[in-house]
Design a protein around this motif. Structure first.
Motif, PDB file in Angstrom:
ATOM      1  N   LYS A  55       0.806  -1.131   0.100  1.00 20.25           N
ATOM      2  CA  LYS A  55      -0.081   0.171  -0.006  1.00 20.25           C
ATOM      3  C   LYS A  55       0.668   1.039  -0.031  1.00 20.25           C
ATOM      4  O   LYS A  55       0.617   2.161  -0.732  1.00 20.25           O
ATOM      5  CB  LYS A  55      -0.859  -0.059   1.239  1.00 20.25           C
ATOM      6  N   ARG A  56       1.950   1.287   1.020  1.00 24.31           N
ATOM      7  CA  ARG A  56       2.920   2.402   0.846  1.00 24.31           C
ATOM      8  C   ARG A  56       3.648   2.630  -0.525  1.00 24.31           C
ATOM      9  O   ARG A  56       3.652   3.783  -0.819  1.00 24.31           O
ATOM     10  CB  ARG A  56       3.802   2.128   2.123  1.00 24.31           C
ATOM     11  N   GLN A  57       4.037   1.472  -1.215  1.00 22.05           N
ATOM     12  CA  GLN A  57       4.736   1.683  -2.493  1.00 22.05           C
ATOM     13  C   GLN A  57       3.750   2.043  -3.547  1.00 22.05           C
ATOM     14  O   GLN A  57       4.269   3.169  -4.449  1.00 22.05           O
ATOM     15  CB  GLN A  57       5.319   0.369  -2.676  1.00 22.05           C
ATOM     16  N   MET A  58       2.642   1.654  -3.378  1.00 21.56           N
ATOM     17  CA  MET A  58       1.367   2.384  -4.385  1.00 21.56           C
ATOM     18  C   MET A  58       1.455   3.719  -4.042  1.00 21.56           C
ATOM     19  O   MET A  58       1.292   4.746  -5.019  1.00 21.56           O
ATOM     20  CB  MET A  58       0.320   1.443  -4.155  1.00 21.56           C
ATOM     21  N   MET A  59       1.321   4.157  -2.858  1.00 22.25           N
ATOM     22  CA  MET A  59       1.097   5.262  -2.649  1.00 22.25           C
ATOM     23  C   MET A  59       2.150   6.411  -2.971  1.00 22.25           C
ATOM     24  O   MET A  59       1.846   7.524  -3.619  1.00 22.25           O
ATOM     25  CB  MET A  59       0.835   5.676  -1.152  1.00 22.25           C
ATOM     26  N   PHE A  60       3.224   6.001  -2.814  1.00 22.52           N
ATOM     27  CA  PHE A  60       4.488   6.764  -3.199  1.00 22.52           C
ATOM     28  C   PHE A  60       4.703   6.788  -4.755  1.00 22.52           C
ATOM     29  O   PHE A  60       4.788   7.690  -5.516  1.00 22.52           O
ATOM     30  CB  PHE A  60       5.828   6.443  -2.677  1.00 22.52           C
ATOM     31  N   LYS A  61       4.097   5.599  -5.364  1.00 20.36           N
ATOM     32  CA  LYS A  61       4.109   5.599  -7.042  1.00 20.36           C
ATOM     33  C   LYS A  61       2.953   6.736  -7.374  1.00 20.36           C
ATOM     34  O   LYS A  61       3.484   7.370  -8.248  1.00 20.36           O
ATOM     35  CB  LYS A  61       3.855   4.334  -7.386  1.00 20.36           C
ATOM     36  N   GLU A  62       1.890   6.660  -6.788  1.00 18.90           N
ATOM     37  CA  GLU A  62       0.883   7.723  -7.108  1.00 18.90           C
ATOM     38  C   GLU A  62       1.293   9.034  -7.000  1.00 18.90           C
ATOM     39  O   GLU A  62       0.974  10.006  -7.740  1.00 18.90           O
ATOM     40  CB  GLU A  62      -0.468   7.468  -6.398  1.00 18.90           C
ATOM     41  N   GLN A  63       2.111   9.332  -5.950  1.00 18.26           N
ATOM     42  CA  GLN A  63       2.340  10.638  -5.582  1.00 18.26           C
ATOM     43  C   GLN A  63       3.516  11.191  -6.527  1.00 18.26           C
ATOM     44  O   GLN A  63       3.470  12.257  -7.129  1.00 18.26           O
ATOM     45  CB  GLN A  63       2.954  10.803  -3.932  1.00 18.26           C
ATOM     46  N   LYS A  64       4.337  10.353  -6.885  1.00 19.01           N
ATOM     47  CA  LYS A  64       5.424  10.674  -8.107  1.00 19.01           C
ATOM     48  C   LYS A  64       4.746  10.859  -9.377  1.00 19.01           C
ATOM     49  O   LYS A  64       5.111  11.765 -10.262  1.00 19.01           O
ATOM     50  CB  LYS A  64       6.283   9.244  -8.100  1.00 19.01           C
ATOM     51  N   GLU A  65       3.824  10.171  -9.779  1.00 19.85           N
ATOM     52  CA  GLU A  65       2.959  10.122 -10.908  1.00 19.85           C
ATOM     53  C   GLU A  65       2.229  11.688 -11.012  1.00 19.85           C
ATOM     54  O   GLU A  65       2.160  12.220 -12.035  1.00 19.85           O
ATOM     55  CB  GLU A  65       1.876   9.253 -11.200  1.00 19.85           C
ATOM     56  N   ASN A  66       1.642  11.789  -9.829  1.00 23.78           N
ATOM     57  CA  ASN A  66       0.899  13.114  -9.861  1.00 23.78           C
ATOM     58  C   ASN A  66       1.898  14.339  -9.968  1.00 23.78           C
ATOM     59  O   ASN A  66       1.399  15.492 -10.520  1.00 23.78           O
ATOM     60  CB  ASN A  66       0.229  13.188  -8.378  1.00 23.78           C
ATOM     61  N   LYS A  67       2.953  14.346  -9.447  1.00 27.23           N
ATOM     62  CA  LYS A  67       4.069  15.246  -9.415  1.00 27.23           C
ATOM     63  C   LYS A  67       4.533  15.516 -10.856  1.00 27.23           C
ATOM     64  O   LYS A  67       4.709  16.492 -11.470  1.00 27.23           O
ATOM     65  CB  LYS A  67       5.385  15.072  -8.573  1.00 27.23           C
ATOM     66  N   ASN A  68       4.664  14.541 -11.588  1.00 33.25           N
ATOM     67  CA  ASN A  68       5.143  14.415 -13.009  1.00 33.25           C
ATOM     68  C   ASN A  68       4.136  15.220 -13.910  1.00 33.25           C
ATOM     69  O   ASN A  68       4.247  15.085 -15.167  1.00 33.25           O
ATOM     70  CB  ASN A  68       5.487  13.034 -13.559  1.00 33.25           C
ATOM     71  N   ARG A  69       2.787  15.095 -13.682  1.00 30.94           N
ATOM     72  CA  ARG A  69       1.634  15.471 -14.542  1.00 30.94           C
ATOM     73  C   ARG A  69       1.685  17.023 -14.686  1.00 30.94           C
ATOM     74  O   ARG A  69       1.915  17.803 -14.183  1.00 30.94           O
ATOM     75  CB  ARG A  69       0.324  15.119 -13.872  1.00 30.94           C
TER      76      ARG A  69
END
Length: 144
Positions: free
Chosen positions: A130-144
């Protein structure tokens, strides 16, 4: 330290290797809470810690002892030129000892061996995922 030990890589102890901190295991904390809850007259503030200062060098050596997968002895390199930004601290647990008749029973090494058991049983794997997914989503949101 843990990752490097598992890979047989040198452990770098940054800053003053003799600085240390008071690390307590949750099993000791919960035992102290139970004693506090069951004590009829307890009031005030209590330090619930290990009552022992574990230096960074001792921490590195203990982690290497438990996790080292490399050939030969663990390699620990002191790097006083690099800051570690930790404060040196040790708490007085005498009040908890006196009032609750409580003392910590577990060492930092005990905590590490239990950490291995938990990891081997994957009891909290879903939290890691869950934590890995959360960090992945945060990174994707920053790159948008």
């Amino acid at each position: 330290f843990i990752d490097n030990s598992k890979e047989g890589l040198p452990l770098e102890v940054w800053g003053d290797a003799h600085k240390g901190r008071d690390i307590v295991y949750i099993k000791d904390v919960t035992e102290a809470f139970v004693k506090a809850i069951n004590h009829k007259d307890a009031s005030g503030l209590f330090n619930i810690t290990s009552g022992t200062r574990l230096t960074l060098m001792e921490e590195a050596r203990t982690i290497a002892k438990v996790f080292w997968k490399g050939e030969g002895e663990p390699v620990i390199i002191e790097r006083p030129d690099k800051s570690n930004n930790i404060d040196n601290f040790l708490y007085d647990i005498s009040k908890a000892k006196e009032v609750f008749d409580w003392e910590p029973q577990y060492t930092f090494e005990d905590m590490l061996y239990d950490f291995i058991k938990e990891a081997d049983n994957n009891n909290y794997g879903y939290l890691k995922e869950k934590r890995q997914m959360m960090f992945k989503e945060q990174k994707e949101n920053k790159n948008r």
